[in-house]
Scaffold this motif. Sequence first.
Motif: not given
Length: 457
Positions: A249-253, A257-258, A377-382, A443-446
């Motif tokens: 899973v890739l979390f959008e930046s 932060a969460g 895999g999954l790219f999560v934006i929400e 501050t963090v990237g994806s």
Amino acid sequence: MQDTSKALPGFSYSRAFFEELVDTAMAHAKKLGASDVGAEASEGSGLSVSVRKGELETVERNRDKSLGVTVYLGQRRGNASTSDFSRAAIEQTVQAAYDIARFTAEDPVAGLPDEADIARPAEQRDLDLFHPWPITSAQAAEMALACEAAAFGVDKRITNSEGAGVSAQQSHFFSAHSHGFRGGYASSRHSLSVAPIAGKGSGMQRDHWYSSERNACDLAAPEAVGRYAAERALSRLKSRKVATRECPVLFESPLAAGLLGGFVQAVSGGALYRKTSFLADSLGKNVFPEHIDVVEDPFVAGGKGSSPFDEEGVRVKARKVVDGGQVEGYFLSTYSARKLGMKTTGNAGGSHNLTLSSRLTRAGDDLDEMLRKLGTGLFVIELMGQGVNYVTGDYSRGASGFWVENGRIAFPVQEITIAGNLRQMLAGIQAVGADAYTHGAKTVGSVLVDRMTLAGN
């Protein structure tokens, strides 16, 4: 008693007036017999304007003020506050705090910070936190309307809107206590946001975007915010479910932060001394992979988490919280530190500016490159819901985003759940993107996590 001659723009009270107010409260507490006392005077003001579908919806102005007093009778503590700055009200508030302390049970670790930990006036830096924005309600409405109009102008498939808003907020305070602390400062926070809706009927999709800064001059252009929010909403049209499976899973930046926030909560004093953290006794242990560092810096000019001292007047400092994956420090107030038999870290009130980074990240690791690293895999934006158990680390949240195949977005997905355990998720961070984004004071990237359970069809 009131002196507004030196009040900062947009405020009714001056720093000198607040100092006198606090000193009056502290002197009265000492007169009553308090062994220690602290007091804080504050004032805030702001403007919030919202529009929807080209029409003005709300205009709100807020102005508030407060005097808070904390009285100690040995190791018994009482607190009271008032918004009335008259001499009689100050004395009544101090008396109330004193009476509460009289009938409160003793707490062996209650008390003001140690004098050695106090940030002295010479140490208190100006961090460029105050930028008043003299915007009128008409100007704010014009800005919000331009933002929403830009969203509607992107594509005819943008059919509706939950509205756009502009907010201009500012505050200042002065605080002191009987262990020698005296300090205060003014700060501001301004924002612009919009939430467009794409599609029709059961196929509608909503997304949003915003810009938030201490200095309004640094806000993104309203048109840019509107267009980007619309593009996000459009990208989610024709979303579908996917089959249940395990996958990376890739979390959008902004969402990444969460994850950092989850770590902070787990290594904060309250959770640690109450033994309600899955990262209890993690000091000196590897929680992240060896390529991960987390740095805290309270002194970033204009930073949203910047402060010359913490909420207790304790000295703050820049430090490495995580070094090569290993936890080097907790987030402790005076009280939680004493409960743990440790020293305060200057984090009463929370963490300061945090940056999570990877030693493996290269300049070219933008979002496209991170999608290639994700592979399939999954790219999560929400994310939806609050499904995190900080006692066990169990993590389960509703999610929306995109299914990615062979490093390229295949289609949007919705109505799925991602599940795992935060301990394994943090340890399973494979990569951090160069697309760093500051969400609040983090501050963090994806962030690419090696494996989670995706529940769908």
